[in-house]
Design a protein around this motif. Structure first.
Motif, PDB file in Angstrom:
ATOM      1  N   LEU A  10       0.278   1.077 -16.822  1.00  0.00           N
ATOM      2  CA  LEU A  10       0.455   0.691 -15.040  1.00  0.00           C
ATOM      3  C   LEU A  10      -0.457   1.319 -14.620  1.00  0.00           C
ATOM      4  CD1 LEU A  10       2.551  -0.631 -13.574  1.00  0.00           C
ATOM      5  CD2 LEU A  10       3.888   1.420 -14.062  1.00  0.00           C
ATOM      6  N   ARG A  11      -1.126   3.215 -14.424  1.00  0.00           N
ATOM      7  CA  ARG A  11      -1.219   3.576 -13.891  1.00  0.00           C
ATOM      8  C   ARG A  11      -2.416   3.034 -13.837  1.00  0.00           C
ATOM      9  NH1 ARG A  11       1.230   8.222 -15.988  1.00  0.00           N
ATOM     10  NH2 ARG A  11       2.488   9.567 -14.753  1.00  0.00           N
ATOM     11  N   ASP A  12      -3.942   2.531 -15.106  1.00  0.00           N
ATOM     12  CA  ASP A  12      -5.008   2.635 -15.906  1.00  0.00           C
ATOM     13  C   ASP A  12      -5.119   0.707 -15.245  1.00  0.00           C
ATOM     14  OD1 ASP A  12      -4.977   4.939 -16.817  1.00  0.00           O
ATOM     15  OD2 ASP A  12      -5.080   3.336 -18.890  1.00  0.00           O
ATOM     16  N   GLU A  13      -4.593   0.184 -14.547  1.00  0.00           N
ATOM     17  CA  GLU A  13      -3.774  -1.265 -14.376  1.00  0.00           C
ATOM     18  C   GLU A  13      -3.942  -1.182 -13.053  1.00  0.00           C
ATOM     19  OE1 GLU A  13      -4.711  -3.823 -16.235  1.00  0.00           O
ATOM     20  OE2 GLU A  13      -5.794  -1.830 -17.593  1.00  0.00           O
ATOM     21  N   LEU A  14      -2.899  -0.416 -12.003  1.00  0.00           N
ATOM     22  CA  LEU A  14      -3.194  -0.790 -11.031  1.00  0.00           C
ATOM     23  C   LEU A  14      -4.473   0.250 -10.675  1.00  0.00           C
ATOM     24  CD1 LEU A  14       0.457   0.932 -10.161  1.00  0.00           C
ATOM     25  CD2 LEU A  14      -0.264  -0.742  -9.842  1.00  0.00           C
ATOM     26  N   PRO A  21      -5.321   3.001  -5.610  1.00  0.00           N
ATOM     27  CA  PRO A  21      -4.146   3.386  -6.521  1.00  0.00           C
ATOM     28  C   PRO A  21      -3.473   4.472  -5.558  1.00  0.00           C
ATOM     29  CG  PRO A  21      -6.501   3.497  -6.816  1.00  0.00           C
ATOM     30  CD  PRO A  21      -6.623   2.956  -6.280  1.00  0.00           C
ATOM     31  N   PRO A  22      -2.374   4.346  -5.697  1.00  0.00           N
ATOM     32  CA  PRO A  22      -0.675   4.601  -5.133  1.00  0.00           C
ATOM     33  C   PRO A  22      -0.864   5.687  -6.947  1.00  0.00           C
ATOM     34  CG  PRO A  22      -0.078   3.009  -6.297  1.00  0.00           C
ATOM     35  CD  PRO A  22      -1.306   2.854  -6.874  1.00  0.00           C
ATOM     36  N   GLN A  23      -0.319   6.919  -6.710  1.00  0.00           N
ATOM     37  CA  GLN A  23       0.079   8.061  -7.661  1.00  0.00           C
ATOM     38  C   GLN A  23       1.419   7.532  -8.622  1.00  0.00           C
ATOM     39  OE1 GLN A  23       1.935  11.451  -5.670  1.00  0.00           O
ATOM     40  NE2 GLN A  23       1.131  11.338  -4.178  1.00  0.00           N
ATOM     41  N   VAL A  24       2.210   7.112  -9.568  1.00  0.00           N
ATOM     42  CA  VAL A  24       2.468   7.009 -10.700  1.00  0.00           C
ATOM     43  C   VAL A  24       3.416   7.761 -10.917  1.00  0.00           C
ATOM     44  CG1 VAL A  24       3.435   5.408 -12.466  1.00  0.00           C
ATOM     45  CG2 VAL A  24       1.211   5.024 -10.323  1.00  0.00           C
ATOM     46  N   ALA A  25       5.166   7.664 -10.909  1.00  0.00           N
ATOM     47  CA  ALA A  25       5.196   8.840 -11.165  1.00  0.00           C
ATOM     48  C   ALA A  25       6.634   8.108 -12.220  1.00  0.00           C
ATOM     49  CB  ALA A  25       6.029   9.963 -10.420  1.00  0.00           C
ATOM     50  N   GLN A  26       7.083   8.769 -12.819  1.00  0.00           N
ATOM     51  CA  GLN A  26       8.496   8.699 -13.925  1.00  0.00           C
ATOM     52  C   GLN A  26       9.584   8.874 -12.771  1.00  0.00           C
ATOM     53  OE1 GLN A  26       8.698   8.985 -17.954  1.00  0.00           O
ATOM     54  NE2 GLN A  26      11.247   8.674 -17.725  1.00  0.00           N
ATOM     55  N   SER A  27      10.644   8.444 -12.731  1.00  0.00           N
ATOM     56  CA  SER A  27      12.315   8.395 -12.458  1.00  0.00           C
ATOM     57  C   SER A  27      12.421   9.881 -12.200  1.00  0.00           C
ATOM     58  CB  SER A  27      13.263   7.361 -12.660  1.00  0.00           C
ATOM     59  OG  SER A  27      14.806   8.119 -11.294  1.00  0.00           O
ATOM     60  N   LEU A  28      13.061  11.028 -11.609  1.00  0.00           N
ATOM     61  CA  LEU A  28      12.932  12.363 -11.451  1.00  0.00           C
ATOM     62  C   LEU A  28      14.974  12.227 -12.566  1.00  0.00           C
ATOM     63  CD1 LEU A  28      11.048  14.549  -8.849  1.00  0.00           C
ATOM     64  CD2 LEU A  28      11.215  14.134 -11.881  1.00  0.00           C
ATOM     65  N   LEU A  29      15.451  10.744 -11.844  1.00  0.00           N
ATOM     66  CA  LEU A  29      17.142  11.198 -10.966  1.00  0.00           C
ATOM     67  C   LEU A  29      17.463  10.104 -12.767  1.00  0.00           C
ATOM     68  CD1 LEU A  29      17.285  10.365  -7.391  1.00  0.00           C
ATOM     69  CD2 LEU A  29      17.951  12.266  -8.802  1.00  0.00           C
ATOM     70  N   GLY A  30      16.647   9.426 -13.370  1.00  0.00           N
ATOM     71  CA  GLY A  30      16.654   8.767 -14.462  1.00  0.00           C
ATOM     72  C   GLY A  30      18.411   7.484 -13.816  1.00  0.00           C
ATOM     73  N   ASP A  48       0.769  -1.277   0.090  1.00  0.00           N
ATOM     74  CA  ASP A  48      -0.068   0.120   0.780  1.00  0.00           C
ATOM     75  C   ASP A  48       0.589   1.244  -0.223  1.00  0.00           C
ATOM     76  OD1 ASP A  48      -2.004   1.337  -0.127  1.00  0.00           O
ATOM     77  OD2 ASP A  48      -2.633   1.421   2.336  1.00  0.00           O
ATOM     78  N   PRO A  49       1.330   1.178  -0.793  1.00  0.00           N
ATOM     79  CA  PRO A  49       2.647   2.750  -0.735  1.00  0.00           C
ATOM     80  C   PRO A  49       1.473   3.973  -1.418  1.00  0.00           C
ATOM     81  CG  PRO A  49       3.012   0.885  -3.061  1.00  0.00           C
ATOM     82  CD  PRO A  49       1.712   0.273  -2.554  1.00  0.00           C
ATOM     83  N   GLU A  50       2.495   5.384  -1.111  1.00  0.00           N
ATOM     84  CA  GLU A  50       1.956   6.674  -1.188  1.00  0.00           C
ATOM     85  C   GLU A  50       2.287   6.255  -3.058  1.00  0.00           C
ATOM     86  OE1 GLU A  50       1.759  11.465  -0.213  1.00  0.00           O
ATOM     87  OE2 GLU A  50       2.752   9.506   0.893  1.00  0.00           O
ATOM     88  N   VAL A  51       3.263   6.151  -3.052  1.00  0.00           N
ATOM     89  CA  VAL A  51       3.549   6.499  -4.886  1.00  0.00           C
ATOM     90  C   VAL A  51       4.242   5.704  -5.492  1.00  0.00           C
ATOM     91  CG1 VAL A  51       5.491   8.341  -5.723  1.00  0.00           C
ATOM     92  CG2 VAL A  51       4.596   9.080  -4.134  1.00  0.00           C
ATOM     93  N   VAL A  52       4.453   5.083  -6.457  1.00  0.00           N
ATOM     94  CA  VAL A  52       5.523   4.274  -6.992  1.00  0.00           C
ATOM     95  C   VAL A  52       6.595   4.672  -8.060  1.00  0.00           C
ATOM     96  CG1 VAL A  52       5.310   2.208  -8.593  1.00  0.00           C
ATOM     97  CG2 VAL A  52       3.442   2.204  -7.096  1.00  0.00           C
TER      98      VAL A  52
END
Length: 396
Positions: A342-346, A353-362, A322-326
Motif C-alpha cells: 500500500l505504501r509503495d503503490e500510493l 504520498p501520505p503516511q500509512v499506519a496500521q490502526s492502533l485501536l484494532g 490529500d490526507p496527511e495520514v492513511v
C-alpha cells in the motif's frame, strides 16, 4: 424556550455557566488525581469573569450535580484564615456509551463525562441474525456492562453507535448489504426507545476514523483517511479535524469503485476457484492468505489482486482529499503483506504520498469512535455557546 436576545439575562447566565464549567473541567482534567480541583481564584483568572459571578455559577453547578466542592484536607500545616474553597468537575454525573453493531459481534464501551473508559463488553452474533435478534444482543450487552459497572440506565447522557452501511443524519440506514434487514432500518429510532437519551448513529468506518484521530494512529493529524479493509472496503475521512460524511452520508464508499468498468466483484477478487467468496466469511478469506504465504500460486494471484484493488480504491480517495495520514484497520489490516504494498503503490500513484499506519485501536476502533461521538454531543450541550451571541457579548 422563547427566543433569546443578546441582552437576555438568562442567556448571559448560560454563557457564564458554560465558560466556568469548561474552565473547571479543563483544570481538573489536566491535574493529577490528588490535586484535581480548582479554586475560585483559578476559575476567575481562567474565565475573566468577576469573582462573585464565578462563585454564583459554581454554586449553581453544584446544585445541578455537575460540580462538587472538595473538602479541605484535615491535618497538615495550619494556615491563617479560612482555607480557599476548591471545586472539581463531577465526571461521574453522567455516563456515555459507544456501541458497535457488526456482522459477527456487537460490542459496547462505557465511560464517564470525561471519556474515561469504565468497562467494555463483546457478544458474538450470527451473520444471519435478523434485525430483532441483533438488537436484542445489543441491549443484553449494554445491560451486562451497566450492571457490572454499577451504573443506572438513567445516568446515560448520550449513546454513539457505529454500524455498517450508508447512514442518514437521523440514524436511518439508507443502504446496507452486510446485515440482513438493515437497509431502510430506522436504527436510531429503535435504539432511542431503549435508552431514552440522544442516540447518534454513524457508519462504522466513520466512527473508526474519529477514534484514530482521538486516541489512535492519527492523533495530531487533522486530515485523515481511515480504510476499513475487507473484501468490500469502506473508508471514513476527517478534513480539517471534522468528520466528512458527504451530502447523504455516503462519503468513503470506496468498495463500490469496482462498478466503474471492472469485471470482478469484490467477492471474486480473492477467489481461487472461480466461485465468489462469502463476503462475511472472514475465516475463508484468511485461509486464502495462508495458502498464499505457503506458496500456492492461485492464492498468491488472488492476494495480489486483492491488494492491488485495495490500493487503487485507497489511492482514489487520497488523490481527492490529500490526507496527511492513511490508517488501515479492519480484519484485513493485520494480514501479512498489506501495508508495504500500500505504501509503495500510493507513492507511485499519489502526488504527495501520505503516511500509512496500521490502526492502533484494532477491534476497539468502532466502539471508541462511537463513544467520542456521544462525548462530542454532550460537550456541545454543556459547553457550546452560539458564536454570534458570544461575539456580540465580547464586543460590548
Amino acid at each position: 424556550m422563547g427566543r433569546l436576545t443578546g441582552g437576555d439575562p438568562s442567556l448571559l447566565r448560560r454563557i457564564n455557566s458554560a465558560v466556568v464549567l469548561q474552565a473547571l473541567r479543563a483544570a481538573t482534567a489536566s491535574a493529577p488525581p490528588d490535586a484535581a480541583s480548582a479554586s475560585l481564584t483559578d476559575l476567575t483568572l481562567a474565565t475573566g469573569l468577576s469573582r462573585p459571578t464565578v462563585e454564583g455559577v459554581v454554586d449553581g453547578l453544584i446544585d445541578s450535580g455537575l460540580a462538587a466542592e472538595v473538602p479541605a484536607e484535615e491535618g497538615g500545616v495550619r494556615r491563617q484564615g479560612r482555607p480557599a474553597r476548591r471545586f472539581r468537575f463531577r465526571a461521574e454525573a453522567g455516563h456515555l456509551l459507544g456501541i458497535e453493531i457488526g456482522a459477527h459481534r456487537v460490542a459496547a464501551l462505557l465511560s464517564d463525562l470525561d471519556g474515561r473508559a469504565l468497562g467494555s463488553t463483546v457478544r458474538e452474533v450470527s451473520e444471519k441474525a435478523p434485525v430483532d435478534e441483533r438488537l436484542d444482543r445489543v441491549r443484553a450487552a449494554v445491560a451486562e456492562l451497566l450492571r457490572h459497572a454499577g451504573v443506572g440506565r438513567h445516568s446515560l447522557r448520550a449513546v454513539g453507535v457505529g454500524s455498517p452501511g450508508i447512514v442518514e443524519a437521523d440514524g436511518t440506514v439508507h443502504l446496507c448489504t452486510a446485515l440482513p434487514g438493515w437497509t431502510g432500518l430506522p436504527l436510531g429510532e429503535r435504539l432511542r426507545r431503549s435508552f431514552r437519551c440522544p442516540v447518534l448513529v454513524e457508519n462504522d468506518a466513520n466512527t473508526a476514523a474519529v477514534a484514530e484521530h482521538w486516541k489512535g494512529a492519527a492523533v495530531g493529524s487533522d486530515d485523515v483517511v481511515f480504510v476499513l479493509a475487507g473484501l468490500s472496503p469502506g473508508a471514513g475521512s476527517l478534513i480539517g479535524g471534522r468528520l466528512h460524511r458527504g451530502y447523504g452520508g455516503a462519503a468513503g464508499e470506496i468498495g463500490a469503485l469496482h462498478l466503474l468498468g471492472r469485471e470482478a466483484s469484490p467477492e471474486q477478487v480473492l477467489s481461487t476457484t472461480g466461485e465468489p467468496l462469502n463476503p462475511l466469511d472472514e475465516a475463508q478469506v484468511v485461509r486464502v492468505f495462508a495458502l498464499a504465504r505457503d506458496g500456492d500460486a492461485r492464492a498468491r494471484a488472488a492476494v495480489d489482486r486483492f491488494v492491488r484493488r485495495l490500493v487503487h480504491d485507497t489511492a482514489a480517495l487520497v488523490l481527492a482529499l490529500d490526507p496527511e495520514v492513511v490508517v488501515v484497520g479492519g480484519w484485513a489490516a493485520g494480514l501479512d503483506g498489506m501495508l508495504d504494498p500500500l505504501r509503495d503503490e500510493l507513492a507511485r500513484y499519489c502526488l504527495r504520498p501520505p503516511q500509512v499506519a496500521q490502526s492502533l485501536l484494532g477491534e476497539a476502533a468502532v466502539t471508541t469512535g462511537a463513544l467520542r461521538l456521544a462525548l462530542d454531543h454532550v460537550e456541545a450541550e454543556l459547553f457550546a455557546v452560539d458564536s454570534t451571541v458570544t461575539a456580540r457579548r465580547a464586543g460590548r
